[in-house]
Design a protein around this motif. Structure first.
Motif, PDB file in Angstrom:
ATOM      1  N   UNK A   2      13.366   2.448  26.345  1.00  0.00           N
ATOM      2  CA  UNK A   2      12.394   1.412  26.651  1.00  0.00           C
ATOM      3  C   UNK A   2      12.967   0.403  27.633  1.00  0.00           C
ATOM      4  N   UNK A   3      12.113  -0.109  28.511  1.00  0.00           N
ATOM      5  CA  UNK A   3      12.508  -1.088  29.517  1.00  0.00           C
ATOM      6  C   UNK A   3      12.730  -2.454  28.862  1.00  0.00           C
ATOM      7  N   UNK A   4      13.698  -3.209  29.378  1.00  0.00           N
ATOM      8  CA  UNK A   4      13.928  -4.577  28.909  1.00  0.00           C
ATOM      9  C   UNK A   4      12.935  -5.480  29.628  1.00  0.00           C
ATOM     10  N   UNK A   5      11.905  -5.913  28.913  1.00  0.00           N
ATOM     11  CA  UNK A   5      10.817  -6.679  29.514  1.00  0.00           C
ATOM     12  C   UNK A   5      10.776  -8.136  29.064  1.00  0.00           C
ATOM     13  N   UNK A   6      11.467  -8.449  27.943  1.00  0.00           N
ATOM     14  CA  UNK A   6      11.332  -9.773  27.335  1.00  0.00           C
ATOM     15  C   UNK A   6      12.689 -10.459  27.209  1.00  0.00           C
ATOM     16  N   UNK A   7      12.672 -11.766  27.417  1.00  0.00           N
ATOM     17  CA  UNK A   7      13.892 -12.562  27.278  1.00  0.00           C
ATOM     18  C   UNK A   7      13.636 -13.710  26.310  1.00  0.00           C
ATOM     19  N   UNK A   8      14.545 -13.883  25.377  1.00  0.00           N
ATOM     20  CA  UNK A   8      14.473 -14.981  24.418  1.00  0.00           C
ATOM     21  C   UNK A   8      15.399 -16.091  24.906  1.00  0.00           C
ATOM     22  N   UNK A   9      14.862 -17.303  25.023  1.00  0.00           N
ATOM     23  CA  UNK A   9      15.654 -18.452  25.458  1.00  0.00           C
ATOM     24  C   UNK A   9      15.592 -19.522  24.371  1.00  0.00           C
ATOM     25  N   UNK A  10      16.640 -19.658  23.557  1.00  0.00           N
ATOM     26  CA  UNK A  10      16.638 -20.664  22.491  1.00  0.00           C
ATOM     27  C   UNK A  10      16.846 -22.064  23.073  1.00  0.00           C
ATOM     28  N   UNK A  46      13.372 -13.859  35.665  1.00  0.00           N
ATOM     29  CA  UNK A  46      12.336 -13.293  36.536  1.00  0.00           C
ATOM     30  C   UNK A  46      12.956 -12.421  37.625  1.00  0.00           C
ATOM     31  N   UNK A  47      14.023 -12.905  38.228  1.00  0.00           N
ATOM     32  CA  UNK A  47      14.678 -12.152  39.306  1.00  0.00           C
ATOM     33  C   UNK A  47      15.320 -10.859  38.799  1.00  0.00           C
ATOM     34  N   UNK A  48      15.506 -10.767  37.485  1.00  0.00           N
ATOM     35  CA  UNK A  48      16.051  -9.540  36.886  1.00  0.00           C
ATOM     36  C   UNK A  48      14.942  -8.596  36.416  1.00  0.00           C
ATOM     37  N   UNK A  49      13.687  -8.969  36.647  1.00  0.00           N
ATOM     38  CA  UNK A  49      12.580  -8.101  36.275  1.00  0.00           C
ATOM     39  C   UNK A  49      11.967  -8.382  34.918  1.00  0.00           C
ATOM     40  N   UNK A  50      12.368  -9.462  34.274  1.00  0.00           N
ATOM     41  CA  UNK A  50      11.786  -9.828  32.976  1.00  0.00           C
ATOM     42  C   UNK A  50      10.330 -10.244  33.172  1.00  0.00           C
ATOM     43  N   UNK A  51       9.467  -9.790  32.275  1.00  0.00           N
ATOM     44  CA  UNK A  51       8.037 -10.061  32.392  1.00  0.00           C
ATOM     45  C   UNK A  51       7.563 -11.173  31.450  1.00  0.00           C
ATOM     46  N   UNK A 118      11.026 -12.530  16.674  1.00  0.00           N
ATOM     47  CA  UNK A 118      10.942 -11.136  16.221  1.00  0.00           C
ATOM     48  C   UNK A 118       9.561 -10.520  16.440  1.00  0.00           C
ATOM     49  N   UNK A 119       8.515 -11.211  16.070  1.00  0.00           N
ATOM     50  CA  UNK A 119       7.177 -10.626  16.157  1.00  0.00           C
ATOM     51  C   UNK A 119       6.723 -10.412  17.597  1.00  0.00           C
ATOM     52  N   UNK A 120       7.240 -11.207  18.507  1.00  0.00           N
ATOM     53  CA  UNK A 120       6.874 -11.058  19.912  1.00  0.00           C
ATOM     54  C   UNK A 120       7.713  -9.961  20.564  1.00  0.00           C
ATOM     55  N   UNK A 121       8.988  -9.907  20.224  1.00  0.00           N
ATOM     56  CA  UNK A 121       9.865  -8.875  20.773  1.00  0.00           C
ATOM     57  C   UNK A 121       9.474  -7.493  20.279  1.00  0.00           C
ATOM     58  N   UNK A 122       9.093  -7.412  18.986  1.00  0.00           N
ATOM     59  CA  UNK A 122       8.727  -6.121  18.417  1.00  0.00           C
ATOM     60  C   UNK A 122       9.918  -5.184  18.330  1.00  0.00           C
ATOM     61  N   UNK A 123       9.678  -3.902  18.632  1.00  0.00           N
ATOM     62  CA  UNK A 123      10.753  -2.913  18.522  1.00  0.00           C
ATOM     63  C   UNK A 123      11.359  -2.566  19.885  1.00  0.00           C
ATOM     64  N   UNK A 124      11.325  -3.525  20.807  1.00  0.00           N
ATOM     65  CA  UNK A 124      11.848  -3.311  22.147  1.00  0.00           C
ATOM     66  C   UNK A 124      13.249  -3.914  22.289  1.00  0.00           C
ATOM     67  N   UNK A 146      21.274  -5.711  32.194  1.00  0.00           N
ATOM     68  CA  UNK A 146      20.182  -4.744  32.042  1.00  0.00           C
ATOM     69  C   UNK A 146      20.548  -3.422  32.711  1.00  0.00           C
ATOM     70  N   UNK A 147      21.123  -3.513  33.887  1.00  0.00           N
ATOM     71  CA  UNK A 147      21.539  -2.304  34.609  1.00  0.00           C
ATOM     72  C   UNK A 147      22.528  -1.488  33.782  1.00  0.00           C
ATOM     73  N   UNK A 148      23.466  -2.171  33.134  1.00  0.00           N
ATOM     74  CA  UNK A 148      24.450  -1.461  32.322  1.00  0.00           C
ATOM     75  C   UNK A 148      23.857  -0.975  31.001  1.00  0.00           C
ATOM     76  N   UNK A 149      22.903  -1.712  30.457  1.00  0.00           N
ATOM     77  CA  UNK A 149      22.204  -1.245  29.250  1.00  0.00           C
ATOM     78  C   UNK A 149      21.507   0.084  29.525  1.00  0.00           C
TER      79      UNK A 149
END
Length: 288
Positions: A2-10, A46-51, A118-124, A146-149
């Motif tokens: 799965x693509x890394x689409x979400x970023x959590x910023x505490x 955003x510049x890393x492709x996070x949506x 958790x509920x927003x990230x889901x199983x991604x 992300x590239x290395x992941x």
């Protein structure tokens, strides 16, 4: 994969290291030259492709959400004043990506803050960006992870080489094997070791994590001061051989303290064509 689409910023913390500046405004809204710290983190994502960017906030952090929202009165004033460039910038900012906010009702550690999403990230798989750590790099640091992941299929955390005498200030990783230049397979990590650190590689505030880490957080018991540590959840995957460390390309500035913040101002100003010569001239006139 799965693509890394979400970023959590505490962003729920009090920012006590930056008092009194952070008493009335969130530390993440303190300005680094002409943008608040939080904007650097969001732009990196955003510049890393996070949506989707997920802010984990508290009741004192509404101004962070407002910064990325539309302000029609300001837009109208800029339009009437003929300030087209400024108008374009703030409209672009409000349309930069999908922004979601969740509340951490009680401060129970970084792991708990991440788990609030958790509920927003889901199983991604997901990224975690700590906005205190501001990065100066040609490629977005979270994008490097992300590239290395995508290459190794396991969680990847950003590493920085530190002096042995500074190891007690950081989480330090234990390296099992070197996979390739800058990339290491990890088998453990120790939070702020007082002596005998397992390596001189420190964890800094960028992570790309498999969804299993989110599950692990939910199963992690609170430790000292009742806090749930993100490191403890990552370690469970490290023991299984599913966590890697990447020695990122770029410079990191800890803007959660005054000295790191000052260093960031100087370095970022020197990178800008419109400020570099002016800053150098100030320094010459003052000290030479």
């Amino acid at each position: 994969m799965k693509k890394v689409r979400k970023a959590v910023i505490p962003v729920a913390g009090f920012g006590t290291r930056m008092l009194p500046a952070s008493k009335a405004i969130p530390k993440e809204m303190i300005t680094l030259i002409d943008k608040p710290l939080i904007q650097y983190a969001v732009e990196e994502a955003i510049n890393a492709g996070i949506e989707t960017v997920i802010f984990v906030t508290s009741k004192h952090k509404k101004s962070i959400e407002d910064h990325f929202d539309r302000n029609f009165d300001l837009e109208e004033a800029l339009k009437k004043g003929g300030k087209e460039k400024e108008l374009e910038k703030i409209i672009e900012l409000s349309n930069c990506c999908e922004i979601v906010s969740v509340r951490q009702k009680e401060q129970r550690g970084l792991g708990d803050a991440v788990y609030c999403a958790k509920n927003i990230v889901g199983d991604e798989p997901f990224a975690v960006i700590l906005p205190d750590d501001v990065m100066l790099s040609k490629e977005p640091v979270i994008g490097q992870l992300i590239e290395n992941y995508e290459k190794v299929g396991g969680s990847v955390i950003a590493l920085q080489e530190v002096l042995p005498e500074d190891a007690s200030k950081y989480g330090i990783v234990s390296v099992k094997d070197k996979v390739e230049d800058r990339l290491f397979l990890l088998d453990d990590m120790v939070e702020k070791p007082k002596k005998n650190p397992p390596s001189n590689y420190a964890i800094i505030g960028r992570y790309v994590l498999d969804s299993k880490v989110m599950t692990n957080i939910g199963e992690t018991e609170p430790g000292a001061l009742g806090e749930i540590q993100l490191t403890d959840a990552i370690k469970k995957e490290a023991f299984l051989g599913n966590v890697y460390g990447y020695l990122f390309k770029g410079e990191r500035f800890d803007c959660g303290n005054v000295k790191g913040y000052l260093e960031a101002i100087i370095n970022f100003a020197l990178e800008r064509d419109d400020l570099k010569d002016y800053l150098v001239e100030i320094i010459k006139n003052k000290f030479l």
